[in-house]
Design a protein around this motif. Structure first.
Motif, PDB file in Angstrom:
ATOM      1  N   GLU A 147     -33.162   4.848  -5.609  1.00  0.00           N
ATOM      2  CA  GLU A 147     -34.117   3.876  -6.155  1.00  0.00           C
ATOM      3  C   GLU A 147     -34.197   2.668  -5.227  1.00  0.00           C
ATOM      4  O   GLU A 147     -33.219   2.318  -4.563  1.00  0.00           O
ATOM      5  N   ASP A 148     -35.355   2.013  -5.218  1.00  0.00           N
ATOM      6  CA  ASP A 148     -35.534   0.823  -4.380  1.00  0.00           C
ATOM      7  C   ASP A 148     -34.515  -0.272  -4.685  1.00  0.00           C
ATOM      8  O   ASP A 148     -34.132  -1.035  -3.808  1.00  0.00           O
ATOM      9  N   ILE A 149     -34.084  -0.312  -5.944  1.00  0.00           N
ATOM     10  CA  ILE A 149     -33.121  -1.344  -6.337  1.00  0.00           C
ATOM     11  C   ILE A 149     -31.828  -1.246  -5.520  1.00  0.00           C
ATOM     12  O   ILE A 149     -31.168  -2.247  -5.254  1.00  0.00           O
ATOM     13  N   ILE A 150     -31.492  -0.043  -5.083  1.00  0.00           N
ATOM     14  CA  ILE A 150     -30.289   0.170  -4.275  1.00  0.00           C
ATOM     15  C   ILE A 150     -30.407  -0.581  -2.942  1.00  0.00           C
ATOM     16  O   ILE A 150     -29.439  -1.174  -2.452  1.00  0.00           O
ATOM     17  N   PHE A 151     -31.614  -0.593  -2.390  1.00  0.00           N
ATOM     18  CA  PHE A 151     -31.834  -1.308  -1.126  1.00  0.00           C
ATOM     19  C   PHE A 151     -31.669  -2.818  -1.355  1.00  0.00           C
ATOM     20  O   PHE A 151     -31.046  -3.511  -0.556  1.00  0.00           O
ATOM     21  N   CYS A 152     -32.242  -3.285  -2.452  1.00  0.00           N
ATOM     22  CA  CYS A 152     -32.153  -4.717  -2.783  1.00  0.00           C
ATOM     23  C   CYS A 152     -30.694  -5.123  -2.975  1.00  0.00           C
ATOM     24  O   CYS A 152     -30.254  -6.154  -2.451  1.00  0.00           O
ATOM     25  N   GLN A 153     -29.947  -4.292  -3.705  1.00  0.00           N
ATOM     26  CA  GLN A 153     -28.547  -4.621  -3.981  1.00  0.00           C
ATOM     27  C   GLN A 153     -27.711  -4.633  -2.705  1.00  0.00           C
ATOM     28  O   GLN A 153     -26.818  -5.463  -2.543  1.00  0.00           O
ATOM     29  N   ALA A 154     -28.024  -3.725  -1.788  1.00  0.00           N
ATOM     30  CA  ALA A 154     -27.277  -3.678  -0.524  1.00  0.00           C
ATOM     31  C   ALA A 154     -27.520  -4.951   0.281  1.00  0.00           C
ATOM     32  O   ALA A 154     -26.596  -5.524   0.866  1.00  0.00           O
ATOM     33  N   ILE A 155     -28.775  -5.392   0.294  1.00  0.00           N
ATOM     34  CA  ILE A 155     -29.126  -6.610   1.037  1.00  0.00           C
ATOM     35  C   ILE A 155     -28.459  -7.827   0.396  1.00  0.00           C
ATOM     36  O   ILE A 155     -27.909  -8.693   1.088  1.00  0.00           O
ATOM     37  N   GLU A 156     -28.483  -7.876  -0.925  1.00  0.00           N
ATOM     38  CA  GLU A 156     -27.843  -8.987  -1.632  1.00  0.00           C
ATOM     39  C   GLU A 156     -26.337  -8.964  -1.414  1.00  0.00           C
ATOM     40  O   GLU A 156     -25.706 -10.012  -1.253  1.00  0.00           O
ATOM     41  N   GLY A 157     -25.772  -7.772  -1.357  1.00  0.00           N
ATOM     42  CA  GLY A 157     -24.340  -7.623  -1.112  1.00  0.00           C
ATOM     43  C   GLY A 157     -23.935  -8.124   0.263  1.00  0.00           C
ATOM     44  O   GLY A 157     -22.791  -8.514   0.490  1.00  0.00           O
ATOM     45  N   ALA A 158     -24.916  -8.109   1.194  1.00  0.00           N
ATOM     46  CA  ALA A 158     -24.644  -8.603   2.549  1.00  0.00           C
ATOM     47  C   ALA A 158     -24.843 -10.119   2.622  1.00  0.00           C
ATOM     48  O   ALA A 158     -24.675 -10.720   3.685  1.00  0.00           O
ATOM     49  N   GLY A 159     -25.229 -10.731   1.509  1.00  0.00           N
ATOM     50  CA  GLY A 159     -25.323 -12.191   1.442  1.00  0.00           C
ATOM     51  C   GLY A 159     -26.707 -12.781   1.570  1.00  0.00           C
ATOM     52  O   GLY A 159     -26.859 -13.984   1.771  1.00  0.00           O
ATOM     53  N   PHE A 160     -27.727 -11.950   1.394  1.00  0.00           N
ATOM     54  CA  PHE A 160     -29.100 -12.447   1.505  1.00  0.00           C
ATOM     55  C   PHE A 160     -29.800 -12.351   0.152  1.00  0.00           C
ATOM     56  O   PHE A 160     -29.332 -11.661  -0.746  1.00  0.00           O
ATOM     57  N   GLU A 161     -30.909 -13.061   0.072  1.00  0.00           N
ATOM     58  CA  GLU A 161     -31.667 -13.074  -1.180  1.00  0.00           C
ATOM     59  C   GLU A 161     -32.878 -12.165  -1.036  1.00  0.00           C
ATOM     60  O   GLU A 161     -33.574 -12.216  -0.027  1.00  0.00           O
ATOM     61  N   VAL A 162     -33.103 -11.353  -2.050  1.00  0.00           N
ATOM     62  CA  VAL A 162     -34.286 -10.497  -2.058  1.00  0.00           C
ATOM     63  C   VAL A 162     -35.344 -11.148  -2.934  1.00  0.00           C
ATOM     64  O   VAL A 162     -35.062 -11.611  -4.028  1.00  0.00           O
ATOM     65  N   ILE A 163     -36.556 -11.224  -2.381  1.00  0.00           N
ATOM     66  CA  ILE A 163     -37.674 -11.789  -3.132  1.00  0.00           C
ATOM     67  C   ILE A 163     -38.334 -10.646  -3.890  1.00  0.00           C
ATOM     68  O   ILE A 163     -38.958  -9.773  -3.291  1.00  0.00           O
ATOM     69  N   ARG A 164     -38.138 -10.629  -5.178  1.00  0.00           N
ATOM     70  CA  ARG A 164     -38.685  -9.539  -6.009  1.00  0.00           C
ATOM     71  C   ARG A 164     -40.055  -9.927  -6.517  1.00  0.00           C
ATOM     72  O   ARG A 164     -40.264 -11.043  -6.974  1.00  0.00           O
ATOM     73  N   GLN A 165     -40.990  -8.979  -6.415  1.00  0.00           N
ATOM     74  CA  GLN A 165     -42.366  -9.299  -6.837  1.00  0.00           C
ATOM     75  C   GLN A 165     -42.617  -8.846  -8.276  1.00  0.00           C
ATOM     76  O   GLN A 165     -42.067  -7.879  -8.703  1.00  0.00           O
TER      77      GLN A 165
END
Ligand SMILES: [Cu+2]
Length: 69
Positions: A51-69
């Motif tokens: 799921e796309d959410i997995i990509f978002c969580q990985a990025i957030e886990g690396a310390g960045f913020e995901v802009i969700r639309q």
């Protein structure tokens, strides 16, 4: 093959780009990752098994913020 674009806040240098690229490439089913510092986004090519959410969580886990639309 599917393409997901994730908008990211907080990348400031090439090191940030590498970090995002690395965590995304580790996810099973991901075949290619392009990260743009200027555009603040990651273009993820994958087989749709995650799921796309997995990509978002990985990025957030690396310390960045995901802009969700
Ligand atoms: Cu950086």
């Amino acid at each position: 093959m599917l393409t997901t674009i994730v908008h990211i806040k907080g990348m400031t240098c090439g090191g940030c780009v590498s970090s995002v690229k690395t965590v995304l490439e580790k996810i099973p089913g991901v075949s290619n990752v392009e990260v743009s510092l200027n555009d603040g986004q990651a273009i993820v090519q994958h087989d749709g098994s995650r799921e796309d959410i997995i990509f978002c969580q990985a990025i957030e886990g690396a310390g960045f913020e995901v802009i969700r639309q």
